[in-house]
Design a protein around this motif. Sequence first.
Motif, mmCIF file in Angstrom:
data_model
loop_
_atom_site.group_PDB
_atom_site.id
_atom_site.type_symbol
_atom_site.label_atom_id
_atom_site.label_comp_id
_atom_site.label_asym_id
_atom_site.label_seq_id
_atom_site.Cartn_x
_atom_site.Cartn_y
_atom_site.Cartn_z
ATOM 1 N N ALA A 4 0.870 -1.330 0.241
ATOM 2 C CA ALA A 4 -0.201 -0.038 -0.216
ATOM 3 C C ALA A 4 0.721 0.600 -0.346
ATOM 4 C CB ALA A 4 -1.094 0.062 1.348
ATOM 5 N N LYS A 5 0.373 2.696 -0.285
ATOM 6 C CA LYS A 5 0.707 3.996 -0.544
ATOM 7 C C LYS A 5 1.061 4.286 1.438
ATOM 8 C CE LYS A 5 -0.609 5.566 -4.242
ATOM 9 N NZ LYS A 5 -0.500 6.658 -5.435
ATOM 10 N N PRO A 6 1.590 5.158 1.186
ATOM 11 C CA PRO A 6 2.332 5.083 2.984
ATOM 12 C C PRO A 6 0.732 5.978 3.070
ATOM 13 C CG PRO A 6 3.680 6.267 1.925
ATOM 14 C CD PRO A 6 2.891 5.875 0.556
ATOM 15 N N GLY A 7 0.477 5.697 4.488
ATOM 16 C CA GLY A 7 -0.578 5.717 5.344
ATOM 17 C C GLY A 7 -1.733 4.601 5.158
ATOM 18 N N ILE A 8 -1.641 3.624 3.808
ATOM 19 C CA ILE A 8 -2.580 3.261 3.708
ATOM 20 C C ILE A 8 -2.352 1.492 3.635
ATOM 21 C CG2 ILE A 8 -4.107 1.668 1.866
ATOM 22 C CD1 ILE A 8 -4.992 4.057 1.928
ATOM 23 N N SER A 9 -2.699 0.892 4.294
ATOM 24 C CA SER A 9 -1.851 -0.567 5.016
ATOM 25 C C SER A 9 -2.298 -1.506 3.631
ATOM 26 C CB SER A 9 -2.831 -1.151 6.400
ATOM 27 O OG SER A 9 -4.699 -1.455 5.799
ATOM 28 N N LYS A 10 -1.868 -2.964 3.869
ATOM 29 C CA LYS A 10 -1.969 -4.089 2.988
ATOM 30 C C LYS A 10 -3.645 -4.168 2.783
ATOM 31 C CE LYS A 10 2.543 -5.525 2.176
ATOM 32 N NZ LYS A 10 3.556 -7.113 2.537
ATOM 33 N N GLN A 53 -9.197 -4.071 0.488
ATOM 34 C CA GLN A 53 -10.464 -3.469 0.017
ATOM 35 C C GLN A 53 -10.341 -2.520 -0.915
ATOM 36 O OE1 GLN A 53 -10.291 -2.103 4.621
ATOM 37 N NE2 GLN A 53 -11.034 -4.406 5.291
ATOM 38 N N ILE A 54 -10.049 -1.753 -1.106
ATOM 39 C CA ILE A 54 -9.456 -0.826 -1.895
ATOM 40 C C ILE A 54 -9.880 -1.634 -3.376
ATOM 41 C CG2 ILE A 54 -8.664 1.434 -3.701
ATOM 42 C CD1 ILE A 54 -7.483 1.964 -0.697
ATOM 43 N N MET A 55 -8.611 -2.119 -3.977
ATOM 44 C CA MET A 55 -8.729 -3.081 -4.937
ATOM 45 C C MET A 55 -9.896 -3.956 -5.060
ATOM 46 S SD MET A 55 -6.260 -1.687 -6.578
ATOM 47 C CE MET A 55 -5.663 -0.397 -6.417
ATOM 48 N N GLN A 92 -3.951 11.941 -1.370
ATOM 49 C CA GLN A 92 -4.430 13.264 0.198
ATOM 50 C C GLN A 92 -5.007 12.538 1.151
ATOM 51 O OE1 GLN A 92 -2.140 15.806 -0.205
ATOM 52 N NE2 GLN A 92 -1.835 14.983 -2.887
ATOM 53 N N ALA A 93 -5.823 11.209 0.639
ATOM 54 C CA ALA A 93 -6.877 11.063 1.523
ATOM 55 C C ALA A 93 -6.362 9.861 2.101
ATOM 56 C CB ALA A 93 -7.735 10.687 0.454
ATOM 57 N N ASN A 94 -5.953 9.476 3.617
ATOM 58 C CA ASN A 94 -5.978 8.215 4.260
ATOM 59 C C ASN A 94 -6.536 7.147 5.253
ATOM 60 O OD1 ASN A 94 -3.346 9.087 4.291
ATOM 61 N ND2 ASN A 94 -3.226 9.911 6.344
ATOM 62 N N ASN A 95 -7.662 7.415 4.190
ATOM 63 C CA ASN A 95 -9.203 6.650 4.326
ATOM 64 C C ASN A 95 -9.524 5.830 2.885
ATOM 65 O OD1 ASN A 95 -11.742 8.089 3.424
ATOM 66 N ND2 ASN A 95 -11.476 9.355 4.761
ATOM 67 N N ASP A 96 -10.394 4.640 3.342
ATOM 68 C CA ASP A 96 -10.925 3.990 2.224
ATOM 69 C C ASP A 96 -11.693 5.012 1.589
ATOM 70 O OD1 ASP A 96 -9.272 2.481 3.589
ATOM 71 O OD2 ASP A 96 -10.934 0.264 4.070
ATOM 72 N N ASP A 155 -13.037 6.783 -4.165
ATOM 73 C CA ASP A 155 -13.792 7.981 -4.430
ATOM 74 C C ASP A 155 -12.597 8.365 -5.297
ATOM 75 O OD1 ASP A 155 -16.377 8.035 -2.415
ATOM 76 O OD2 ASP A 155 -15.944 9.395 -1.463
ATOM 77 N N ILE A 156 -12.234 9.035 -5.256
ATOM 78 C CA ILE A 156 -10.664 9.769 -5.925
ATOM 79 C C ILE A 156 -10.730 9.015 -6.961
ATOM 80 C CG2 ILE A 156 -7.969 10.602 -6.130
ATOM 81 C CD1 ILE A 156 -8.392 11.221 -2.834
ATOM 82 N N LEU A 157 -10.517 7.173 -6.923
ATOM 83 C CA LEU A 157 -10.079 7.122 -8.039
ATOM 84 C C LEU A 157 -11.184 6.369 -8.820
ATOM 85 C CD1 LEU A 157 -7.633 4.210 -6.074
ATOM 86 C CD2 LEU A 157 -7.265 5.515 -8.244
ATOM 87 N N ILE A 158 -12.424 6.507 -8.306
ATOM 88 C CA ILE A 158 -13.837 6.522 -9.148
ATOM 89 C C ILE A 158 -13.785 7.448 -10.469
ATOM 90 C CG2 ILE A 158 -16.370 6.123 -9.554
ATOM 91 C CD1 ILE A 158 -15.876 4.443 -6.621
#
Length: 164
Positions: A39-45, A50-52, A77-81, A86-89
């Motif tokens: 994951a990116k910094p601030g995002i756990s594996k 879950q995001i994927m 910029q966000a650290n919550n799922d 939303d950004i990726l959608i």
Amino acid sequence: MKLVSSSDESSDTPLALTVENKNGTIAKSGNNNSANGNAKPGISKQQYNQIMSRLMEIFPEADPAYIRKLYDETPMQANNDSAVIDILIEKMLTINNYPRRPKREPTPEEVDIEEQIAFIQELLPDADPDFLRMKVQELTAEQLKSFVTEALENKTYPTIKEAL
């Protein structure tokens, strides 16, 4: 100056190191390779997975490698799922022709029974349709192949005339 280290919740291995000063971030370093499940910094594996999974549910026809690449290339910029999703959608919706998954042939278990019966009727046009239906429903794919081969060679099946 301040040194900040973030790590995966399941291990002590740092995912990122950030050097900050009074004006904000100076430099970041760390493992940012999501193609390998990181994951990116601030995002756990776990959050990454879950995001994927969520994005694949929303865009099932999208190529998973493309979604991972989009994730890698998008500054977060966000650290919550939900904010990341939303950004990726939004990015996916602005790209009309994103890469699709390659088409795959259905496995024998996924083939419609009616399609199988129609196909076998083309091979054995004088066969009793009720008999063919019974064979398609009771035999495995391999057994059905053997039955059709034998029926073509030996004509060992009830015909429409016999059924009347």
